[in-house]
Design a protein around this motif. Structure first.
Motif, PDB file in Angstrom:
ATOM      1  N   ASN A  14       0.870  -1.171   0.000  1.00  0.00           N
ATOM      2  CA  ASN A  14       0.000   0.000   0.000  1.00  0.00           C
ATOM      3  C   ASN A  14       0.908   1.222   0.000  1.00  0.00           C
ATOM      4  N   MET A  15       1.018   1.872  -1.161  1.00  0.00           N
ATOM      5  CA  MET A  15       1.929   3.009  -1.309  1.00  0.00           C
ATOM      6  C   MET A  15       1.155   4.290  -1.550  1.00  0.00           C
ATOM      7  N   ARG A  16       1.817   5.404  -1.337  1.00  0.00           N
ATOM      8  CA  ARG A  16       1.253   6.716  -1.593  1.00  0.00           C
ATOM      9  C   ARG A  16       0.926   6.848  -3.077  1.00  0.00           C
ATOM     10  N   GLU A  17      -0.285   7.238  -3.401  1.00  0.00           N
ATOM     11  CA  GLU A  17      -0.729   7.294  -4.793  1.00  0.00           C
ATOM     12  C   GLU A  17      -0.143   8.437  -5.606  1.00  0.00           C
ATOM     13  N   ASN A  18       0.505   9.391  -4.968  1.00  0.00           N
ATOM     14  CA  ASN A  18       1.094  10.489  -5.722  1.00  0.00           C
ATOM     15  C   ASN A  18       2.616  10.439  -5.695  1.00  0.00           C
ATOM     16  N   GLY A  19       3.181   9.291  -5.306  1.00  0.00           N
ATOM     17  CA  GLY A  19       4.628   9.147  -5.225  1.00  0.00           C
ATOM     18  C   GLY A  19       5.208   8.488  -6.467  1.00  0.00           C
ATOM     19  N   TYR A  20       6.503   8.230  -6.399  1.00  0.00           N
ATOM     20  CA  TYR A  20       7.230   7.578  -7.480  1.00  0.00           C
ATOM     21  C   TYR A  20       8.100   6.473  -6.900  1.00  0.00           C
ATOM     22  N   LEU A  21       8.329   5.422  -7.681  1.00  0.00           N
ATOM     23  CA  LEU A  21       9.071   4.258  -7.213  1.00  0.00           C
ATOM     24  C   LEU A  21      10.138   3.879  -8.232  1.00  0.00           C
ATOM     25  N   LYS A  22      11.305   3.475  -7.719  1.00  0.00           N
ATOM     26  CA  LYS A  22      12.340   2.889  -8.570  1.00  0.00           C
ATOM     27  C   LYS A  22      12.617   1.491  -8.031  1.00  0.00           C
ATOM     28  N   PHE A  23      13.172   0.614  -8.889  1.00  0.00           N
ATOM     29  CA  PHE A  23      13.449  -0.748  -8.436  1.00  0.00           C
ATOM     30  C   PHE A  23      14.649  -1.330  -9.161  1.00  0.00           C
ATOM     31  N   GLN A  24      15.201  -2.395  -8.569  1.00  0.00           N
ATOM     32  CA  GLN A  24      16.305  -3.124  -9.170  1.00  0.00           C
ATOM     33  C   GLN A  24      16.089  -4.614  -8.934  1.00  0.00           C
ATOM     34  N   VAL A  25      16.766  -5.435  -9.717  1.00  0.00           N
ATOM     35  CA  VAL A  25      16.662  -6.892  -9.588  1.00  0.00           C
ATOM     36  C   VAL A  25      17.995  -7.432  -9.094  1.00  0.00           C
ATOM     37  N   GLU A  26      17.916  -8.348  -8.131  1.00  0.00           N
ATOM     38  CA  GLU A  26      19.118  -8.983  -7.602  1.00  0.00           C
ATOM     39  C   GLU A  26      19.018 -10.492  -7.761  1.00  0.00           C
ATOM     40  N   LEU A  27      20.159 -11.119  -8.007  1.00  0.00           N
ATOM     41  CA  LEU A  27      20.276 -12.581  -7.968  1.00  0.00           C
ATOM     42  C   LEU A  27      21.002 -12.906  -6.682  1.00  0.00           C
ATOM     43  N   ARG A  28      20.396 -13.761  -5.844  1.00  0.00           N
ATOM     44  CA  ARG A  28      20.971 -14.084  -4.538  1.00  0.00           C
ATOM     45  C   ARG A  28      21.097 -15.588  -4.368  1.00  0.00           C
ATOM     46  N   ASN A  29      22.087 -15.970  -3.586  1.00  0.00           N
ATOM     47  CA  ASN A  29      22.279 -17.365  -3.177  1.00  0.00           C
ATOM     48  C   ASN A  29      22.162 -17.355  -1.665  1.00  0.00           C
ATOM     49  N   GLY A  30      20.976 -17.705  -1.155  1.00  0.00           N
ATOM     50  CA  GLY A  30      20.691 -17.526   0.255  1.00  0.00           C
ATOM     51  C   GLY A  30      20.651 -16.033   0.548  1.00  0.00           C
ATOM     52  N   SER A  31      21.424 -15.602   1.543  1.00  0.00           N
ATOM     53  CA  SER A  31      21.469 -14.172   1.857  1.00  0.00           C
ATOM     54  C   SER A  31      22.590 -13.455   1.098  1.00  0.00           C
ATOM     55  N   LYS A  32      23.429 -14.203   0.385  1.00  0.00           N
ATOM     56  CA  LYS A  32      24.567 -13.600  -0.327  1.00  0.00           C
ATOM     57  C   LYS A  32      24.131 -13.028  -1.676  1.00  0.00           C
ATOM     58  N   LEU A  33      24.497 -11.767  -1.900  1.00  0.00           N
ATOM     59  CA  LEU A  33      24.224 -11.102  -3.166  1.00  0.00           C
ATOM     60  C   LEU A  33      25.217 -11.605  -4.203  1.00  0.00           C
ATOM     61  N   VAL A  34      24.707 -12.167  -5.308  1.00  0.00           N
ATOM     62  CA  VAL A  34      25.546 -12.690  -6.387  1.00  0.00           C
ATOM     63  C   VAL A  34      25.710 -11.635  -7.476  1.00  0.00           C
ATOM     64  N   ALA A  35      24.599 -11.033  -7.910  1.00  0.00           N
ATOM     65  CA  ALA A  35      24.623 -10.034  -8.980  1.00  0.00           C
ATOM     66  C   ALA A  35      23.423  -9.124  -8.832  1.00  0.00           C
ATOM     67  N   GLN A  36      23.529  -7.923  -9.405  1.00  0.00           N
ATOM     68  CA  GLN A  36      22.423  -6.975  -9.324  1.00  0.00           C
ATOM     69  C   GLN A  36      22.360  -6.127 -10.582  1.00  0.00           C
ATOM     70  N   SER A  37      21.164  -5.639 -10.860  1.00  0.00           N
ATOM     71  CA  SER A  37      20.957  -4.735 -11.992  1.00  0.00           C
ATOM     72  C   SER A  37      21.128  -3.300 -11.510  1.00  0.00           C
ATOM     73  N   SER A  38      21.072  -2.380 -12.441  1.00  0.00           N
ATOM     74  CA  SER A  38      21.016  -0.972 -12.069  1.00  0.00           C
ATOM     75  C   SER A  38      19.594  -0.661 -11.604  1.00  0.00           C
ATOM     76  N   TRP A  39      19.431   0.478 -10.958  1.00  0.00           N
ATOM     77  CA  TRP A  39      18.099   0.912 -10.531  1.00  0.00           C
ATOM     78  C   TRP A  39      17.323   1.416 -11.742  1.00  0.00           C
ATOM     79  N   ASP A  40      16.066   1.033 -11.842  1.00  0.00           N
ATOM     80  CA  ASP A  40      15.193   1.503 -12.914  1.00  0.00           C
ATOM     81  C   ASP A  40      14.068   2.303 -12.284  1.00  0.00           C
ATOM     82  N   GLY A  41      13.810   3.472 -12.798  1.00  0.00           N
ATOM     83  CA  GLY A  41      12.728   4.271 -12.240  1.00  0.00           C
ATOM     84  C   GLY A  41      13.079   5.713 -12.450  1.00  0.00           C
TER      85      GLY A  41
END
Length: 163
Positions: A130-157
């Motif tokens: 449930n987000m503010r309807e007049n806001g803006y959002l950016k996101f990124q995708v991560e590949l993880r092995n358990g809690s360890k970050l393996v790779a990530q994308s740039s932020w999109d938004g």
């Protein structure tokens, strides 16, 4: 008559030049609303830390109100993260049942953040926020092995929420 015509032409030319000059100097360049952050460049490789690999990304608009980032790790499609602005849904889809998982991190322009994580098996999860309807959002995708970050994308938004 020719003197009148030359005066008329001179007057019109002066008027055109002065309007162009006044218009150019009196009209300031359009400014972005300071509440809306600049959109980062998408589909680029990002290496935040030396031990974390980057994901090659393909950013696309999946539907009129849905944006997705496809993540490729070492040339292989690994999964997808999406944001649907009507209903405030963030999704994470994992393409392989190999123990690794996809996580979609998100951040709003008003300081709220979170992550939607798939269960670690092939398939996807839909996270409804449930987000503010007049806001803006950016996101990124991560590949993880358990809690360890393996790779990530740039932020999109930034993408509009509920607009």
């Amino acid at each position: 008559m020719s003197k009148r015509l030359s005066i008329l032409i001179s007057t019109v030319a002066a008027l055109v030049l002065s309007v162009g000059t006044v218009s150019a100097s009196a009209t300031p360049a359009p400014q972005r609303d300071s509440a809306v952050p600049e959109r980062p460049v998408a589909a680029t490789l990002v290496a935040e830390t030396p031990e974390v690999d980057s994901m090659t990304t393909k950013v696309h608009k999946a539907a009129p109100t849905v944006w997705c980032v496809d993540g490729y790790y070492k040339g292989i499609y690994r999964g997808r993260g999406c944001f649907k602005n009507h209903g405030d849904h963030v999704t994470a889809y994992d393409a392989y049942a190999d123990g690794k998982h996809i996580r979609t991190d998100w951040y709003t322009d008003y300081g709220r953040e979170g992550a939607c994580t798939d269960g670690g098996d092939a398939g996807g999860d839909d996270c409804n926020y449930n987000m503010r309807e007049n806001g803006y959002l950016k996101f990124q995708v991560e590949l993880r092995n358990g809690s360890k970050l393996v790779a990530q994308s740039s932020w999109d938004g930034y993408h509009p929420i509920g607009q």
